[in-house]
Design an enzyme around this catalytic site. Structure first.
Site, PDB file in Angstrom:
ATOM      1  N   GLU A 147      24.417  53.683  68.641  1.00 38.45           N
ATOM      2  CA  GLU A 147      23.377  53.896  67.629  1.00 38.45           C
ATOM      3  C   GLU A 147      22.015  53.373  68.069  1.00 38.45           C
ATOM      4  OE1 GLU A 147      26.444  53.359  66.857  1.00 38.45           O
ATOM      5  OE2 GLU A 147      26.963  54.778  65.281  1.00 38.45           O
ATOM      6  N   HIS A 204      31.549  52.481  54.839  1.00 40.58           N
ATOM      7  CA  HIS A 204      31.211  53.908  54.842  1.00 40.58           C
ATOM      8  C   HIS A 204      30.642  54.334  53.487  1.00 40.58           C
ATOM      9  CE1 HIS A 204      34.171  53.605  58.097  1.00 40.58           C
ATOM     10  NE2 HIS A 204      33.730  54.748  58.567  1.00 40.58           N
TER      11      HIS A 204
END
Ligand SMILES: Cc1ncc(C[n+]2csc(CCOP(=O)(O)OP(=O)(O)O)c2C)c(N)n1
Ligand SMILES: [Mg+2]
Length: 674
Positions: free
Chosen positions: A410, A477
């Site tokens: 990321e 999440h």
């Protein structure tokens, strides 16, 4: 700027491969090394005199690496980001000595408008990317800008530096892997000076040979001794030529020197007796001078030193004479100025029913079709179409490298996107889940978001954040990330609640010259099909939408909670004949609250509903901004409806307690009305 004219000695900033052995090239190298050394030493003196603030990290000892490298690079196309030991490189790359000194004096001549100190400047217009302090972070930026140059058809090479200490950061691994994978011709240079601040290499890693790591990434690597610039010139010249042709990255472990401590205040007490003296005895600069003198250039060297001394002193004087920095314009410079709308084709012309996921896919297609500078990247977004299938089919229609799946990195993939963006491309990066953007926090909030403020350079990247809960995905999440990210200045953010707004928001975010986070609630991706079409007024998503009108109170919400707040309004209309003004905020940054304020002035009651947690939540900011002006006119204390201050729990029964819902909104407002 009114600096003394640069001596002819420094008129040439390049050495070509055929000129390596020529005496003029070596004298030129010596002159730049001596200029860098003198500059660094004088900066230290001036710091000690109190004329420079912060601290200074000198490049004394590193000149035999940085000067040959900067002289050999093609400054017209190559990309570079110097480390905090790269003063000499900055001098060669561009600008006048005075420009670089003003960075230290933090006055009106500072290239960062004195918004950054020490050596945190660059020259973005000439592809010298200004470093941020966080070590390791700049590597991926260099990969991105170098790849951008390549995509533009320029045979550029990138140069990225990191120290032995920085070699332990995660970003180094992410970046080396990414460069190898994408085959971007970047020369990674480890400035191994045996110390990270006070920590010797023996306490940093086990393997003595950092260059051997290259093999693990499938790239070439070698060590280079930097005690003799003649050797460095030859080695680097061959390496640069090779990388320019093979288009493959390369790792060089440069055995270089740190002649002083880490920074001005470092007394080096941690070194063994005699160690500092031994390092100084290996200083490449006097050795190089002696070698040139022995070759018959003594008189030239004396002349160079004298001319250089006068130039440095006169430039210091001229730089110090510049006025202090004017604080005006700081607030305006947080963002790049508004850009004109792009010339979009009016498609889709008629309304077509689609889900929000399809609307975003359609927006991405439109951008990729109409905007050649666009690049779409993220994990699994290629053939697989992304975790939520939002990018389905794009790679088939637009191909790599415009659409491509990144490895799990990321930070480096975001840094790569940023590097592309500051070089003229525009990137849309999908995070698989917004939660994983914490791994790219430094790149987003400290690097991209501050770029315009400190470097005056636009940085157009759209970060797509699939966010929110209600789908039993658990703590990692399901987050709502807006309050975490938007407390940092320099980011814009849109949060659509329906397919048409999502389509519009993507176009509006794309054409903005600033980094924009696009929050996409996962629970809304497939919440029915709704008409979507080309909307010439797409930029209106930067303003709140008034969805309902009423008298009792003003409700402000965004994301999925807009739908729940709407259902709660239905309930109150039916059961109590009580009505509300309901606003869908749509833009979270910058906030445009005029219409909401006007409503509140009429209703006198404020309800803020959001899915993120209450503590330090976005609602606190909204309530403050909406009530601080007309507090006395309020008929009731503002009501905040938000999630509980817990990590997002997993089981549906737990998440139902955690998250606001239509029933909870009804209950909270009912209690408040009472
Ligand atoms: C991620 C990060 N952690 C800590 C620091 C503070 N810091 C600045 S320089 C430095 C030492 C760096 O050592 P090295 O990479 O070997 O470079 P050198 O200073 O020796 O040139 C540290 C710890 C930082 N800038 N970035
Ligand atoms: Mg070091």
């Amino acid at each position: 700027m009114n600096f003394p004219s640069t001596p002819g000695l420094f008129a040439r900033r390049d050495i070509r491969p055929g000129e390596l052995d020529q005496p003029e090239s070596l004298l030129q190298t010596y002159a730049w090394m001596q200029l860098a050394r003198t500059g660094d030493n004088r900066i230290l003196d001036l710091f000690r005199q109190g004329l420079i603030r912060g601290t200074v990290t000198g490049g004394q000892g590193n000149e035999a690496l940085i000067v040959p490298l900067a002289l050999l690079a093609d400054k017209a196309i190559d990309v570079i980001s110097f480390s905090h030991r790269g003063f000499g490189g900055h001098l060669i790359w561009s600008g006048h000595l005075g420009d670089h000194l003003c960075q230290y004096f933090a006055n009106s001549g500072s290239p960062t408008k004195a918004r950054e100190g020490n050596i945190h400047h660059g020259d973005p217009a000439n592809r010298s990317l200004p470093m941020i302090s966080h070590l390791g972070i700049m590597l991926s930026n260099v990969i991105g800008s170098t790849d951008s140059q390549r995509r533009l058809g320029k045979p550029a090479v990138g140069f990225a530096f990191f120290g032995d200490g920085s070699s332990s950061t995660g970003d180094i691994h992410e970046s080396l892997n990414l460069a190898a994978l994408l085959s971007v011709p970047v020369i990674f240079v480890i400035e191994n000076n045996q110390y990270a601040y006070s920590t010797p290499v023996s306490e940093q890693f086990v393997s003595a040979n950092l260059f051997e790591r290259a093999k693990g990434y499938g790239m070439e690597g070698f060590a280079m001794d930097c005690s003799d610039p003649t050797h460095v010139l030859k080695t680097l010249s061959a390496a640069i030529a090779r990388v320019r042709t093979t288009r493959k990255p390369l790792l060089i472990e440069a055995h270089t020197f740190r002649l002083r401590g880490h920074a001005a205040y470092d007394t080096c007490d941690y070194m063994k007796p005699g160690e500092a003296e031994a390092i100084i005895a290996r200083d490449p600069l006097p050795k190089f001078r002696a070698k040139l003198a022995a070759a018959g250039h003594a008189a030239r060297l004396d002349a160079i030193d004298a001319e250089l001394h006068d130039f440095v002193e006169a430039t210091i004087k001229a730089s110090l004479a510049l006025p202090p920095i004017d604080p005006a314009g700081m607030a305006e410079d947080v963002f790049a100025p508004p850009a004109a709308p792009m010339a979009w084709q009016p498609s889709p012309a008629g309304p077509e029913n689609m889900t929000m996921a399809q609307a975003i896919n359609r927006g991405l297609r439109k951008i990729l079709t109409e905007r050649p500078e666009s690049v779409v990247l993220g994990q699994d977004i290629g053939t697989y179409g992304g975790a939520f299938k939002v990018t389905e089919g794009l790679v088939d229609d637009f191909g790599r490298p415009r659409v491509f799946s990144t490895p799990l990195c990321e930070s480096a993939s975001t840094g790569y996107a940023l590097g592309l963006a500051v070089n003229g491309h525009r990137v849309i990066e999908e995070f698989q889940f917004a939660d994983f953007a914490t791994d790219a926090m430094t790149q987003i909030v400290l690097n991209a978001a501050t770029y315009h403020f400190r470097a005056g350079q636009k940085c157009p990247v759209v970060f797509r954040f699939p966010c929110g809960g209600g789908l039993t995905f658990g703590s990692f999440h399901s987050q709502e990330m807006e309050s975490a990210f938007l407390s940092f200045p320099g980011l814009k953010a849109l949060y659509p609640s329906n397919p048409q707004d999502a389509f519009n928001a993507l176009l509006a975010a794309y054409e903005d010259d600033n980094p924009v986070i696009l929050f996409e609630h996962k629970g809304l991706y497939r919440r029915g099909k709704h008409p979507v079409k080309w909307d010439p007024d797409y930029r209106s998503v930067w303003q709140p939408a008034k969805l309902r009108s009423g008298d009792f109170a003003t409700i402000v919400s965004y994301g999925e909670m807009v739908l729940m707040a709407g259902e709660a309004c239905d309930y109150f209309a039916e059961e109590y004949e009580t009505t509300f003004d309901l606003f869908d905020l749509r833009a979270l940054a910058p906030l445009n609250l005029d219409a909401v304020k006007a409503s509140l002035a009429r209703t006198g009651r404020l309800v803020v509903v959001h899915e993120g947690r209450r503590a330090h939540g976005f609602g606190a900011e909204l309530v403050a901004r909406l009530t601080e002006e007309h507090f006395a006119q309020l008929k009731a204390p503002p009501l905040r409806i938000a999630a509980l201050d817990l990590p997002v729990p997993f089981a549906p029964e737990l998440e139902a307690v955690y998250r606001p819902s239509r029933d909870k909104i009804v209950d909270a407002i009912t209690a408040w009305m009472g």
